[in-house]
Design an enzyme around this catalytic site. Structure first.
Site, short mmCIF file in Angstrom:
data_model
loop_
_atom_site.label_atom_id
_atom_site.label_comp_id
_atom_site.label_asym_id
_atom_site.label_seq_id
_atom_site.Cartn_x
_atom_site.Cartn_y
_atom_site.Cartn_z
N VAL A 64 0.84 -1.20 0.00
CA VAL A 64 0.00 0.00 0.00
C VAL A 64 0.88 1.25 0.00
CG1 VAL A 64 -2.17 -0.87 0.94
CG2 VAL A 64 -0.32 -0.35 2.50
N CYS A 65 0.41 2.22 -0.78
CA CYS A 65 1.00 3.56 -0.75
C CYS A 65 -0.17 4.52 -0.86
CB CYS A 65 2.04 3.74 -1.88
SG CYS A 65 1.39 3.70 -3.56
N GLY A 66 0.06 5.75 -1.20
CA GLY A 66 -1.03 6.71 -1.26
C GLY A 66 -2.12 6.31 -2.23
N ALA A 108 -4.05 3.95 0.16
CA ALA A 108 -4.60 4.38 1.45
C ALA A 108 -5.35 5.70 1.36
CB ALA A 108 -3.48 4.49 2.49
#
Length: 153
Positions: A64-66, A108
């Site tokens: 997960v990242c932005g 996220a």
């Protein structure tokens, strides 16, 4: 199942929630970072998770990242990895059933934690079915090997 999890600082809190959730589901977790909210570049984390899948240290990965886009692109650079960006349960299921994606990625800043948990669960309960999809995945893997042979070190 042994899962590798990774995130950048934008998704640290989501990774921690997902880690707890998949452990509650009975899966073993290897945490590849990040380990706090301090700024971390996602490519290194994505490469580590991708390599761990290829080296069979873990069965699958969740990154997960932005947005989920950067980690998907980075993980996909590891030869042999198919990373799928999914923000809904149908896509997560098809990522595994049709595409044999070893890594699920999410953003996220795009979905909330409860939706992310549903997406993770759909991905984890799905298995690759082969059939016509197997032929297509083989074509992708063959082309990847062809490209790698043409690369000069």
């Amino acid at each position: 199942m042994k899962l590798g999890l990774g995130a950048d600082h934008n998704a640290f809190e989501m990774k921690e929630s997902i880690k707890q959730y998949v452990q509650e589901l009975g899966h073993e977790v290897v945490d590849y970072g990040c380990y706090a909210c301090e700024e971390v570049d996602y490519p290194g984390v994505a490469f580590e998770v991708g390599n761990a899948v290829i080296e069979k240290k873990i069965d699958r990965g969740i990154l997960v990242c932005g947005t989920g886009i950067g980690v998907a692109i980075a993980a996909g650079k590891v030869p042999g990895i198919r990373a799928a960006l999914c923000h809904d349960t149908y896509s997560a299921e098809r990522a595994q059933k049709s595409n044999n994606a070893q890594i699920l990625t999410m953003g996220a800043k795009v979905i909330g934690i409860e939706t992310a948990k549903q997406v993770v669960e759909a991905y984890l309960r799905s298995e690759f079915t082969g059939g016509n999809s197997g032929r297509k995945i083989q074509q992708i893997m063959d082309k990847e090997q062809e490209f790698l042979k043409g690369v000069k070190a």
